[in-house]
Scaffold this active site. Structure first.
Site, PDB file in Angstrom:
ATOM      1  N   ASP A   1       1.098  -1.079  -0.035  1.00 44.05           N
ATOM      2  CA  ASP A   1       0.022   0.084  -0.093  1.00 44.05           C
ATOM      3  C   ASP A   1       0.880   1.391   0.074  1.00 44.05           C
ATOM      4  O   ASP A   1       2.048   1.382   0.312  1.00 44.05           O
ATOM      5  CB  ASP A   1      -1.070  -0.038   1.272  1.00 44.05           C
ATOM      6  CG  ASP A   1      -1.903   1.064   0.983  1.00 44.05           C
ATOM      7  OD1 ASP A   1      -2.207   1.645   0.057  1.00 44.05           O
ATOM      8  OD2 ASP A   1      -2.494   1.419   2.309  1.00 44.05           O
TER       9      ASP A   1
ATOM     10  N   GLU B   1       2.208   5.044  -4.475  1.00 45.16           N
ATOM     11  CA  GLU B   1       2.288   5.808  -5.413  1.00 45.16           C
ATOM     12  C   GLU B   1       3.559   6.953  -5.645  1.00 45.16           C
ATOM     13  O   GLU B   1       3.948   6.941  -6.766  1.00 45.16           O
ATOM     14  CB  GLU B   1       1.171   7.002  -5.218  1.00 45.16           C
ATOM     15  CG  GLU B   1      -0.456   6.202  -5.549  1.00 45.16           C
ATOM     16  CD  GLU B   1      -0.813   5.594  -3.952  1.00 45.16           C
ATOM     17  OE1 GLU B   1      -0.216   5.717  -3.139  1.00 45.16           O
ATOM     18  OE2 GLU B   1      -1.308   4.291  -4.234  1.00 45.16           O
TER      19      GLU B   1
ATOM     20  N   ASP C   1      -9.349   3.448  -2.187  1.00 48.80           N
ATOM     21  CA  ASP C   1     -10.383   3.658  -1.261  1.00 48.80           C
ATOM     22  C   ASP C   1     -11.422   4.301  -1.929  1.00 48.80           C
ATOM     23  O   ASP C   1     -11.871   5.604  -1.972  1.00 48.80           O
ATOM     24  CB  ASP C   1      -9.425   4.827  -0.508  1.00 48.80           C
ATOM     25  CG  ASP C   1      -8.550   4.290   0.350  1.00 48.80           C
ATOM     26  OD1 ASP C   1      -8.321   3.227   0.287  1.00 48.80           O
ATOM     27  OD2 ASP C   1      -7.532   5.132   0.815  1.00 48.80           O
TER      28      ASP C   1
HETATM   29  C1  GLC Z   1      -5.000   3.170   2.759  1.00 41.44           C
HETATM   30  C2  GLC Z   1      -5.490   1.911   2.080  1.00 41.44           C
HETATM   31  C3  GLC Z   1      -6.445   1.372   2.701  1.00 41.44           C
HETATM   32  C4  GLC Z   1      -6.123   1.081   4.256  1.00 41.44           C
HETATM   33  C5  GLC Z   1      -5.629   2.348   4.767  1.00 41.44           C
HETATM   34  C6  GLC Z   1      -4.909   2.126   6.181  1.00 41.44           C
HETATM   35  O1  GLC Z   1      -6.142   4.337   2.741  1.00 41.44           O
HETATM   36  O2  GLC Z   1      -5.838   2.275   0.592  1.00 41.44           O
HETATM   37  O3  GLC Z   1      -7.080   0.038   2.055  1.00 41.44           O
HETATM   38  O4  GLC Z   1      -6.899   0.562   5.020  1.00 41.44           O
HETATM   39  O5  GLC Z   1      -4.624   3.093   3.945  1.00 41.44           O
HETATM   40  O6  GLC Z   1      -3.659   1.321   5.857  1.00 41.44           O
END
Ligand code: GLC
Length: 689
Positions: A308, A311, A421
């Site tokens: 995650d 980007e 998200d």
């Molecule tokens: C980002 C991710 C999401 C996750 C959050 C906390 O927003 O896209 O899926 O729950 O981070 O890690």
């Protein structure tokens, strides 16, 4: 046929491993290369459709909007947005003479598809573009996609267990909370294969650590879950916390593995743990090092991850934050008129994901320094590549689940994607339906959105409709953010039987869904297809934006409008409608080609079987492990004969191409079913119980 046109001296993105010869002369056919040296334009006929671009907003046909490939941590996926988390630069321009075009370019790229001029496609880079452009010509859309996918290499293949239902939330904070989630699914007989661990499983958001207070004896806990047939899937973030004594930080500093500023010091940006450094995933050494870190979790029994914030997302850079505080101090005590007030807001709002910050740090790639913004779209890819390359070494025989938020084409070889998200909005259910075939074109087969929506509050009806569609997506995960209404299906007791049955339908359909996924991966095909790809000569099919083909047998038409009692469906040929309420409770109806209005109750999922096709189903189980893929019940729409090529393997190893994984199943008009192949199969006709 694929031809490569080279402009300038492109940066090596490692997207295409085997390149065709560069065309020695000439410019890209169909396009006019503009004098500015950075744009290509192509007139569009009224009947031309433009497909592709993978993870983007809007329809399956991308005409009528401006899309910008610039991987962005974008939490509001509204129609007006130009960029989401990914950069998938493949377009398929379809009419009587279709062709595909791929722009292998790691920086910002704009696709103006009938935005400035309804009838013009214009692709332009921000800077004079050094890039490779691939032109793909072939026999219609499916063939063009197949050739393109052959060019970019085989898509990532997920383990079979990852086709089960997964439950996630930011966050289940303790082992006990996870146990509770599992217990509630198991006691309610809701199938479940995985629970996701969001950032709070870590010790103060430090990658590759586990909080010992909330998850004491983590390896023991992983095994305890395995006994219940549950896989735990931890998140890994791109930013590495700056903290003395933290091994990942210290090794990164010592060996120079982090991205650096102009002055050679490591760039400081903040993410979850506060100040962090960003590994230079474009540097092969740093990639190898970071990839090796996943080992500590693999060693504790983990067999899946989600990558995650790659980007990369930056809450603020140290430098910008300091400047903002200095400016804010100047405003302190003053009467803030509208302008000054906006200045104040601007100082705060401009902190995160600021383009100037992305232009303030550097990578070292093959010994050469390159400014981040020029190769921005490669970051998520190379983070996931780091993991994928490490898994090949650490676990050569085993499939490890991996999917990422940010991606560009090339990453599809190392992992799948989830679409980030989204919100608990009906429009986002439609958006997922429309994104799936586009992602498939670009090589991302293992994909799915946060079912029920990540942001905002879900309702039972939304979740039911979302699951009725999500049960067809390879990644089927319910995920929500902190502060929102709890959305595990057992939180909606009035709808629990319907949830249980719909999720069981997923498990019943798995022999078919998994077989189609594997064949798509192994043959560079698509799992989800727009109707226009299968019925290119049917003008009505071409316009359908909210139905999908799955494999060569099925069509789906999900309901995505709140309080709609059903929906209009277009059938490009006579098909059999199957209404499923549970694997044991279904009805069938033959429908003519044409437009139909079909009522669809909240507790049903519907699908359509094409003429002379059949699909294999299993007795559903409560986990993928419980499903017997060798004992199949066939459901068909047979006028003369249906032949289905079934793929089944152990789902864990990598012996993908072994011919013994294939069987040819035949169903005739009298519903006699037979199988040919090495695989022992028990066949029956799918029937009411
Ligand atoms: C980002 C991710 C999401 C996750 C959050 C906390 O927003 O896209 O899926 O729950 O981070 O890690």
């Amino acid at each position: 046929m694929i031809q490569l046109y080279r402009y300038g001296k492109p940066f090596e993105t490692d997207t295409i491993l085997q390149k065709p010869e560069v065309r020695p002369e000439g410019t890209l056919p169909y396009f006019k290369t503009e004098k500015d040296g950075r744009s290509f334009s192509c007139p569009l006929k009224a009947e031309t459709a433009v497909y592709g671009l993978g993870e983007t907003v809007r329809g399956i046909n991308k005409r009528g909007w401006l899309y910008v490939s610039n991987c962005t941590d974008e939490p509001a996926h509204t129609e007006g947005k130009h960029s989401l988390y990914a950069a998938h630069n493949f377009l398929l321009i379809a009419d009587a003479h279709s062709f595909g075009v791929f722009f292998d370019y790691p920086g910002e790229l704009t696709f103006d598809i009938g935005y400035t001029d309804l009838n013009m496609l214009r692709v332009s880079a921000r800077e004079p573009a050094d890039m490779d452009v691939y032109l793909v010509e072939g026999d219609g859309p499916e063939d063009i996609v197949r050739q393109f996918r052959g060019l970019i290499g085989r898509s990532y293949i997920a383990p079979k267990w990852a086709f089960g239902y997964g439950q996630s939330r930011w966050s289940y904070y303790t082992a006990d909370e996870v146990r509770e989630v599992v217990r509630r699914h198991r006691e309610n007989h809701i199938p479940l294969d995985s629970v996701y661990l969001d950032i709070d499983y870590m010790e103060r958001y430090k990658d590759f650590t586990v909080n010992r207070e909330t998850f004491p004896d983590f390896p023991g806990f992983v095994q305890e879950m395995k006994k219940q047939k549950i896989h735990l899937v931890p998140i890994i973030d791109a930013g590495v916390k700056i903290e003395n004594g933290y091994d990942v930080y210290e090794e990164g500093i010592k060996n120079g593995y982090f991205c650096k500023k102009e002055d050679g010091t490591p760039f400081v940006g903040a993410v979850w743990p506060g100040k962090a450094h960003f590994p230079d995933f474009l540097d092969a050494r740093a990639r190898e090092w970071f990839g090796g870190k996943y080992k500590c979790l693999l060693d504790q029994g983990i067999d899946g991850f989600w990558n995650d914030m790659n980007e990369p997302a930056i809450f603020y850079s140290e430098d910008r934050l300091n400047r903002a505080f200095a400016e804010i101090k100047k405003l302190e005590g003053r009467n803030l008129d509208v302008k000054k007030y906006n200045d104040l807001l601007g100082l705060i709002n401009d902190l995160s994901n600021n383009p100037e910050d992305y232009a303030s740090f550097y990578h070292v790639c093959n010994g050469k320094r390159v400014r981040h913004d020029r190769v921005h779209n490669l970051y998520g890819y190379h983070m996931t590549r780091a993991a994928g390359e490490a898994f090949e070494k650490l676990e050569p025989e085993k499939r490890i689940l991996m999917f990422s938020r940010s991606s560009c084409i090339g990453m599809h070889r190392y992992g799948g994607v989830w679409t980030g998200d989204n919100r608990s909005w009906w429009s986002h259910l439609l958006m997922e339906i429309q994104m799936m075939p586009s992602l498939n074109m670009c090589g991302f087969l293992y994909a799915g959105a946060d079912i029920g929506g990540f942001g905002d509050d879900a309702t039972a009806d939304l979740l039911l409709r979302w699951i009725a569609f999500g049960l067809f997506t390879p990644l089927m995960r319910n995920h929500a953010t902190l502060g929102t209404r709890e959305q595990e299906v057992y939180r909606f007791p009035e709808a629990l039987p319907a949830f249980r049955n719909l999720i069981r339908i997923r498990y019943a359909l798995l022999p078919y869904l998994y077989s189609e996924y594997m064949k798509a991966a192994l043959r560079d095909g698509m799992y989800f297809k727009p109707l226009a790809f299968v019925y290119p000569d049917d003008p009505d099919a071409i316009h359908v934006q909210d139905q999908l083909m799955i494999g060569d047998e099925l069509m789906i038409a999900p309901v995505y409008v709140q309080n709609a009692a059903g929906r209009s469906v277009y059938l490009p040929e006579p098909m059999k409608l199957v209404r499923m309420r549970s694997p044991k409770d279904f009805s069938e109806e033959n429908l003519e080609k044409g437009h139909h209005y079909l009522p669809v109750p909240l507790d049903e999922t519907i699908f359509f079987i094409r003429a002379d096709r059949c699909i294999p189903l299993s007795e559903a189980g409560e986990s993928v492990e419980e499903i017997d893929f060798g004992s199949l019940a066939l459901l068909g729409n047979v006028q003369t004969k249906a032949v289905y090529q079934y793929y089944s393997d152990d789902g864990y190893g990598k012996d993908y191409d072994n011919p013994s994984h294939y069987a040819t199943i035949t169903m005739d008009r009298e519903e006699n079913v037979t199988a040919e192949g090495k695989m022992p199969l028990r066949l029956a006709v799918f029937a009411h119980h």
